[in-house]
Design a protein around this motif. Sequence first.
Motif, PDB file in Angstrom:
ATOM      1  N   ILE A   1     -10.348  -9.852   1.197  1.00 42.02           N
ATOM      2  CA  ILE A   1      -9.842  -8.737   0.415  1.00 42.02           C
ATOM      3  C   ILE A   1      -9.818  -9.181  -1.053  1.00 42.02           C
ATOM      4  O   ILE A   1      -9.440 -10.314  -1.353  1.00 42.02           O
ATOM      5  CB  ILE A   1      -8.444  -8.346   0.910  1.00 42.02           C
ATOM      6  N   THR A   2     -10.239  -8.302  -1.934  1.00 42.74           N
ATOM      7  CA  THR A   2     -10.315  -8.693  -3.341  1.00 42.74           C
ATOM      8  C   THR A   2      -9.702  -7.623  -4.247  1.00 42.74           C
ATOM      9  O   THR A   2      -9.751  -6.425  -3.939  1.00 42.74           O
ATOM     10  CB  THR A   2     -11.766  -8.963  -3.770  1.00 42.74           C
ATOM     11  N   PHE A   3      -9.158  -8.102  -5.351  1.00 42.00           N
ATOM     12  CA  PHE A   3      -8.540  -7.246  -6.351  1.00 42.00           C
ATOM     13  C   PHE A   3      -9.379  -7.248  -7.625  1.00 42.00           C
ATOM     14  O   PHE A   3     -10.069  -8.235  -7.933  1.00 42.00           O
ATOM     15  CB  PHE A   3      -7.149  -7.766  -6.726  1.00 42.00           C
ATOM     16  N   GLY A   4      -9.265  -6.164  -8.380  1.00 39.94           N
ATOM     17  CA  GLY A   4      -9.758  -6.188  -9.739  1.00 39.94           C
ATOM     18  C   GLY A   4      -8.859  -7.077 -10.592  1.00 39.94           C
ATOM     19  O   GLY A   4      -7.772  -7.486 -10.163  1.00 39.94           O
TER      20      GLY A   4
ATOM     21  N   ASN B   1       0.027  -9.454   5.370  1.00 38.90           N
ATOM     22  CA  ASN B   1      -0.771 -10.162   4.374  1.00 38.90           C
ATOM     23  C   ASN B   1       0.099 -11.108   3.561  1.00 38.90           C
ATOM     24  O   ASN B   1       1.290 -10.878   3.395  1.00 38.90           O
ATOM     25  CB  ASN B   1      -1.381  -9.162   3.374  1.00 38.90           C
TER      26      ASN B   1
ATOM     27  N   GLN C   1       0.339 -14.643  -6.904  1.00 39.43           N
ATOM     28  CA  GLN C   1       0.119 -14.310  -8.322  1.00 39.43           C
ATOM     29  C   GLN C   1       0.553 -15.499  -9.164  1.00 39.43           C
ATOM     30  O   GLN C   1       1.749 -15.793  -9.266  1.00 39.43           O
ATOM     31  CB  GLN C   1       0.893 -13.057  -8.700  1.00 39.43           C
TER      32      GLN C   1
ATOM     33  N   ARG D   1      -4.444 -12.976   5.963  1.00 36.12           N
ATOM     34  CA  ARG D   1      -3.919 -11.865   6.737  1.00 36.12           C
ATOM     35  C   ARG D   1      -3.880 -12.236   8.211  1.00 36.12           C
ATOM     36  O   ARG D   1      -4.790 -12.927   8.704  1.00 36.12           O
ATOM     37  CB  ARG D   1      -4.812 -10.638   6.540  1.00 36.12           C
TER      38      ARG D   1
ATOM     39  N   TYR E   1      -3.971  -2.338 -10.692  1.00 35.86           N
ATOM     40  CA  TYR E   1      -5.011  -3.088  -9.986  1.00 35.86           C
ATOM     41  C   TYR E   1      -5.692  -2.187  -8.960  1.00 35.86           C
ATOM     42  O   TYR E   1      -5.022  -1.421  -8.263  1.00 35.86           O
ATOM     43  CB  TYR E   1      -4.408  -4.271  -9.220  1.00 35.86           C
TER      44      TYR E   1
ATOM     45  N   PRO F   1       7.202  -6.543  -7.713  1.00 40.04           N
ATOM     46  CA  PRO F   1       5.989  -6.656  -6.898  1.00 40.04           C
ATOM     47  C   PRO F   1       5.097  -5.438  -7.138  1.00 40.04           C
ATOM     48  O   PRO F   1       5.556  -4.421  -7.668  1.00 40.04           O
ATOM     49  CB  PRO F   1       6.538  -6.645  -5.467  1.00 40.04           C
ATOM     50  N   PRO F   2       3.848  -5.541  -6.745  1.00 37.64           N
ATOM     51  CA  PRO F   2       2.970  -4.372  -6.836  1.00 37.64           C
ATOM     52  C   PRO F   2       3.475  -3.246  -5.941  1.00 37.64           C
ATOM     53  O   PRO F   2       4.153  -3.479  -4.943  1.00 37.64           O
ATOM     54  CB  PRO F   2       1.616  -4.907  -6.344  1.00 37.64           C
TER      55      PRO F   2
ATOM     56  N   LEU G   1      -3.560 -10.612  -9.185  1.00 37.05           N
ATOM     57  CA  LEU G   1      -3.247 -10.743  -7.767  1.00 37.05           C
ATOM     58  C   LEU G   1      -4.404 -11.408  -7.020  1.00 37.05           C
ATOM     59  O   LEU G   1      -5.575 -11.078  -7.256  1.00 37.05           O
ATOM     60  CB  LEU G   1      -2.979  -9.357  -7.167  1.00 37.05           C
TER      61      LEU G   1
ATOM     62  N   VAL H   1      -0.198 -12.516  -0.388  1.00 36.03           N
ATOM     63  CA  VAL H   1      -0.886 -12.356  -1.666  1.00 36.03           C
ATOM     64  C   VAL H   1      -0.128 -13.193  -2.679  1.00 36.03           C
ATOM     65  O   VAL H   1       1.105 -13.228  -2.650  1.00 36.03           O
ATOM     66  CB  VAL H   1      -0.906 -10.874  -2.111  1.00 36.03           C
TER      67      VAL H   1
ATOM     68  N   ILE I   1     -13.446  -8.864   4.419  1.00 34.58           N
ATOM     69  CA  ILE I   1     -12.773 -10.125   4.118  1.00 34.58           C
ATOM     70  C   ILE I   1     -13.718 -11.011   3.309  1.00 34.58           C
ATOM     71  O   ILE I   1     -14.898 -11.129   3.689  1.00 34.58           O
ATOM     72  CB  ILE I   1     -12.368 -10.829   5.427  1.00 34.58           C
TER      73      ILE I   1
ATOM     74  N   TRP J   1      -5.482 -12.366  -3.028  1.00 32.12           N
ATOM     75  CA  TRP J   1      -5.238 -12.327  -1.588  1.00 32.12           C
ATOM     76  C   TRP J   1      -5.356 -13.732  -1.015  1.00 32.12           C
ATOM     77  O   TRP J   1      -6.308 -14.452  -1.311  1.00 32.12           O
ATOM     78  CB  TRP J   1      -6.235 -11.381  -0.942  1.00 32.12           C
TER      79      TRP J   1
ATOM     80  N   GLN K   1       1.920  -2.424 -11.072  1.00 32.10           N
ATOM     81  CA  GLN K   1       2.867  -3.532 -11.130  1.00 32.10           C
ATOM     82  C   GLN K   1       3.572  -3.540 -12.473  1.00 32.10           C
ATOM     83  O   GLN K   1       2.935  -3.715 -13.513  1.00 32.10           O
ATOM     84  CB  GLN K   1       2.197  -4.879 -10.888  1.00 32.10           C
TER      85      GLN K   1
ATOM     86  N   TYR L   1       3.736 -13.276  -2.292  1.00 37.27           N
ATOM     87  CA  TYR L   1       4.229 -12.034  -1.722  1.00 37.27           C
ATOM     88  C   TYR L   1       3.691 -11.865  -0.306  1.00 37.27           C
ATOM     89  O   TYR L   1       2.541 -12.220  -0.022  1.00 37.27           O
ATOM     90  CB  TYR L   1       3.737 -10.821  -2.519  1.00 37.27           C
TER      91      TYR L   1
ATOM     92  N   GLN M   1      -8.069  -2.551  -5.424  1.00 33.80           N
ATOM     93  CA  GLN M   1      -8.246  -3.529  -4.352  1.00 33.80           C
ATOM     94  C   GLN M   1      -9.166  -2.933  -3.304  1.00 33.80           C
ATOM     95  O   GLN M   1      -9.026  -1.753  -2.948  1.00 33.80           O
ATOM     96  CB  GLN M   1      -6.899  -3.860  -3.695  1.00 33.80           C
TER      97      GLN M   1
END
Lengths: 113, 117
Positions: free
Chosen positions: A102-105, B35, B39, B50, A93, A49-50, B45, B37, A100, B47, A44, B97, A95
């Motif tokens: 869903i998770t991000f660093g 999805n 920020q 979905r 990032y 956006p990413p 980010l 997401v 579920i 989530w 990003q 997003y 992910q």
Amino acid sequence: DIVMTQSPDSLAVSLGERATINCKSSQSVLYSSNNKNYLGWYQQKPGQPPKLLIHWASTRESGVPDRFSGSGSGTDFTLTISSLQAEDVAVYYCQQYYSIPITFGQGTRLEIK
Amino acid sequence: EAQLVESGGDLVEPGGSLRLSCAGSGFTFSNAWMNWVRQAPGKGLEWVGRIKSKPNGGTIDYAAPVKGRFTISRDDSKATVYLQMNSLRTDDTAVYYCSTGIQSDYWGQGTLVTVSS
């Protein structure tokens, strides 16, 4: 929930040098039935956006330069930029999409030294 | 190439509601998992939720912080996914997003939601 932990939080690398970002998941994201790691890497840039760089832990998206590579399996993963370019300055990032939610660093900020 | 365009972001007071839209083009929308997401300003980010494609059951999942307050839906005839947000709180302030697919292959540019009195 699967917790994703990236290291380091920030990184400064000289142009042309290698940059390495690590990502550790609190449980395995390897799905045994298809032997795929449900792990992606995103880039990003400010105000954008990413962008998906790598999916299934090591498959580079179409159009992504081959200096970007992903490796690892199970709970430990790495994003490597083999020769840093100025346009690679960004936050990265990882992910997991194994389960579920869903998770991000938390993200790793990459800068030029 | 796939394109996603979010809309509907605005300034809203705490406790208020807002509906975001995400219009897709350049891909078979009806087959896409979609999805949301978000920020928060200067943050990472997160989530939100979905919705699977109807051929895959149309299942909807939410993150814990929004479950019971936010609702995701889709209209495949309009190639659009929606995020209905109720009982908004100040910590819902973020750029929202939409993205496609299990791996979030494509992303829209985002729409800003500000919750403030």
